[in-house]
Design a protein around this motif. Structure first.
Motif, PDB file in Angstrom:
ATOM      1  N   ASN A   1      -2.929  -1.897  12.387  1.00 51.04           N
ATOM      2  CA  ASN A   1      -3.483  -2.787  11.354  1.00 51.04           C
ATOM      3  C   ASN A   1      -3.633  -4.214  11.871  1.00 51.04           C
ATOM      4  OD1 ASN A   1      -3.932  -0.923   9.305  1.00 51.04           O
ATOM      5  ND2 ASN A   1      -1.784  -0.962   8.689  1.00 51.04           N
TER       6      ASN A   1
ATOM      7  N   LYS B   1      -1.567  13.825   4.237  1.00 47.79           N
ATOM      8  CA  LYS B   1      -0.937  14.478   3.075  1.00 47.79           C
ATOM      9  C   LYS B   1      -2.000  15.006   2.114  1.00 47.79           C
ATOM     10  CE  LYS B   1       2.969  11.188   2.957  1.00 47.79           C
ATOM     11  NZ  LYS B   1       3.495  10.020   2.234  1.00 47.79           N
TER      12      LYS B   1
ATOM     13  N   PRO C   1       0.825  -1.218   0.000  1.00 52.69           N
ATOM     14  CA  PRO C   1       0.000   0.000   0.000  1.00 52.69           C
ATOM     15  C   PRO C   1       0.857   1.265   0.000  1.00 52.69           C
ATOM     16  CG  PRO C   1       0.241  -0.803   2.235  1.00 52.69           C
ATOM     17  CD  PRO C   1       1.127  -1.678   1.362  1.00 52.69           C
TER      18      PRO C   1
ATOM     19  N   SER D   1       0.656   5.946  -0.909  1.00 51.17           N
ATOM     20  CA  SER D   1      -0.073   7.005  -1.607  1.00 51.17           C
ATOM     21  C   SER D   1       0.507   7.215  -3.009  1.00 51.17           C
ATOM     22  CB  SER D   1      -0.122   8.301  -0.791  1.00 51.17           C
ATOM     23  OG  SER D   1       1.074   8.554  -0.124  1.00 51.17           O
ATOM     24  N   PHE D   2       1.740   6.819  -3.243  1.00 51.46           N
ATOM     25  CA  PHE D   2       2.336   6.823  -4.593  1.00 51.46           C
ATOM     26  C   PHE D   2       2.079   8.144  -5.319  1.00 51.46           C
ATOM     27  CE2 PHE D   2       1.261   2.316  -3.660  1.00 51.46           C
ATOM     28  CZ  PHE D   2       2.548   1.817  -3.611  1.00 51.46           C
TER      29      PHE D   2
ATOM     30  N   THR E   1      -5.308   6.573   0.381  1.00 45.00           N
ATOM     31  CA  THR E   1      -5.251   7.966   0.819  1.00 45.00           C
ATOM     32  C   THR E   1      -4.512   8.029   2.145  1.00 45.00           C
ATOM     33  OG1 THR E   1      -7.356   8.380  -0.249  1.00 45.00           O
ATOM     34  CG2 THR E   1      -6.679   9.972   1.428  1.00 45.00           C
TER      35      THR E   1
END
Ligand code: PNS
Length: 163
Positions: free
Chosen positions: A107, A41, A7, A9-10, A37
């Motif tokens: 998580n 940021k 995972p 935000s790339f 998301t």
């Protein structure tokens, strides 16, 4: 068959991300790279744009067993939906650790069946981040050593449009 999720935000994908994704693809049967998301940021690229750039970079790398997706919600829930065994995160330096440790523990409380695994970033990419790429690009610097060549024009164009 082990499924891993990478995972992030790339915003945008960097060569550091590609390195982690490539190494994850050598360790697991199926790797899902998911654009998410980060509420801390405000992204430069929309989620659709980030997905498209990531998809292109992964196709260009020819990584087999890697698929790209996007999800707006909790990572723990996404991991449940895909029956993921592992969440793969890249660790660059000690500065990443506290935040990543907190996320991993959260998580695992929310979804105990997905184990977080940290891959250490290769020395070559230790300093690299999407924020750094954006800062250099903002001032017109050369970012060709930081991002896949196939997405370079999109980043440059984004800053030109914002002028
Ligand atoms: O590339 P990033 O910005 O470090 O990625 C962080 C990301 C997107 C993986 C993280 O913010 C995330 O998991 N967002 C989804 C929402 C979520 O599950 N938040 C709680 C994590 S404990």
């Amino acid at each position: 068959m082990k499924t891993a999720i990478c995972p992030g935000s790339f915003d945008p994908v960097t060569l550091g991300h590609i390195d982690i994704i490539r190494r994850a693809s050598q360790l697991f049967d199926r790797v899902i790279v998911v654009v998410m998301t980060n509420s801390a940021k405000s992204p430069l690229f929309t989620q659709v744009e980030r997905l498209e750039l990531l998809n292109r970079a992964i196709r260009e790398e020819g990584l087999s067993g890697v698929v790209v997706d996007c999800y707006d919600g909790l990572l723990a829930d996404y991991a449940k939906q895909c029956n993921a065994d592992v969440i793969v995160k890249g660790l660059r330096a000690v500065t990443d650790f506290e935040y990543e440790f907190q996320m991993a523990l959260t998580n695992s409380k929310l979804n105990p069946s997905a184990e977080t695994v940290f891959l250490t970033t290769s020395a070559e990419h230790m300093y690299l981040s999407s924020s750094l790429v954006k800062q250099v690009a903002h001032y017109g610097g050369d970012i060709s050593a930081f991002v896949p060549a196939c997405i370079l024009p999109d980043i440059i164009a984004k800053y030109r449009k914002d002028d």
